[in-house]
Structures are given as C-alpha cells and as structure tokens.
Design a protein around this motif. Structure first.
Motif: not given
Length: 160
Positions: A59-87
């Motif tokens: 796993y460590q080797k696989w993750l390092v192999s992706l470290s360049g352009c293959q990993i991106s980041y975005t918000s992990g927050k749900l909007n309130k309506k979606v969160k409420n519906t899922l709950e």
C-alpha cells in the motif's frame, strides 16, 4: 478521471482478499489518466487509509507511486440538505459522509463494497433501507457508486 476509493476496497486489495479489488487498485498504478481524491482540511480519508494500512508495504509503495499528479484534494463537507437527507435515510457515519462529499465535489465516482452504501456481498447491503441510500446517491445526487467489478469495468470502458 478521478475516483473516491472507500477504505474497504484498499484493505481487500492490499491484504489479498479480493482479486477484483486488486485489479481495480493496480489500474491506477502508472496511469496518469486515473486519480484518487482526498478531502482537504481534516484529511479524514487519508487518516482512515493510514489507520488501516500504515503497516502494509505494498500500500505504501502504491500510494507513493500516485503522489505526483494522481492525487487531488477537494472539500469533504456536505451541504446541509444532503447531509440531513442522508441522515434521515440512516447514512449517518461521519467518515462515510466525507467520502460522499468528496465524490460529489469531484468526478462523482465512488467505489465501495460497504453495505452502508448498498454495495458488497453482505445480505444487509440489499435490505430496502440500504438500497434507498444507494438510490438517493445515484438518482438524486448523480453519483456513480460502484463495487470493484463495476469500477474496473467502468475504467476499462473509458479506455476504449
């Protein structure tokens, strides 16, 4: 094309528990057209991966192999309506909600074999409550929620 990979996919792949998960995960190796997405801010997904796989050398080797352009980041927050519906639907695990939020805020591809998503081989994955969650995610939120086999086939189809 970016994907959110649920921790159970990586655990099954890197502990040699599922040939389908292994095949899926290794499709990302060296393919700059494929990427994985993490949540920015609290880094819940990375922490969950680390907690479950920190001692797995492959796993460590696989993750390092992706470290360049293959990993991106975005918000992990749900909007309130979606969160409420899922709950209301019984999808209340905070870390699972982060996976959904990241998928919603990226390319809408989520691969999981967790019964909470209505996926996997467990009997409860097919219970009406879990299937309602899956239906909401796919039909209302427009997510492409796949198990490892469907994820692998989706990637293969996009190659053609």
């Amino acid at each position: 094309m970016r994907f959110v990979l649920d921790t159970n996919i990586l655990i099954k792949a890197f502990n040699n528990q599922s040939p389908d998960c292994i095949a899926l995960v290794w499709r990302f190796y060296g393919d700059s057209n494929l990427g994985i997405v993490f949540d920015s801010g609290e880094c819940i997904i990375e922490k969950e991966y680390r907690q479950n796989l920190q001692h797995n050398e492959m796993y460590q080797k696989w993750l390092v192999s992706l470290s360049g352009c293959q990993i991106s980041y975005t918000s992990g927050k749900l909007n309130k309506k979606v969160k409420n519906t899922l709950e209301k639907l019984g999808f209340h695990e905070p870390s699972d909600q982060v996976f959904v939020a990241v998928a919603l805020n990226s390319d809408k591809n989520l691969v999981s074999e967790d019964s909470d998503y209505g996926k996997g081989n467990e009997v409860r994955a097919n219970c009406p409550e879990k299937q309602e969650v899956l239906k909401y995610m796919t039909e209302c939120l427009g997510l492409n929620v796949m198990d490892s086999i469907k994820g692998l086939n989706f990637i293969r189809q996009s190659d053609t």
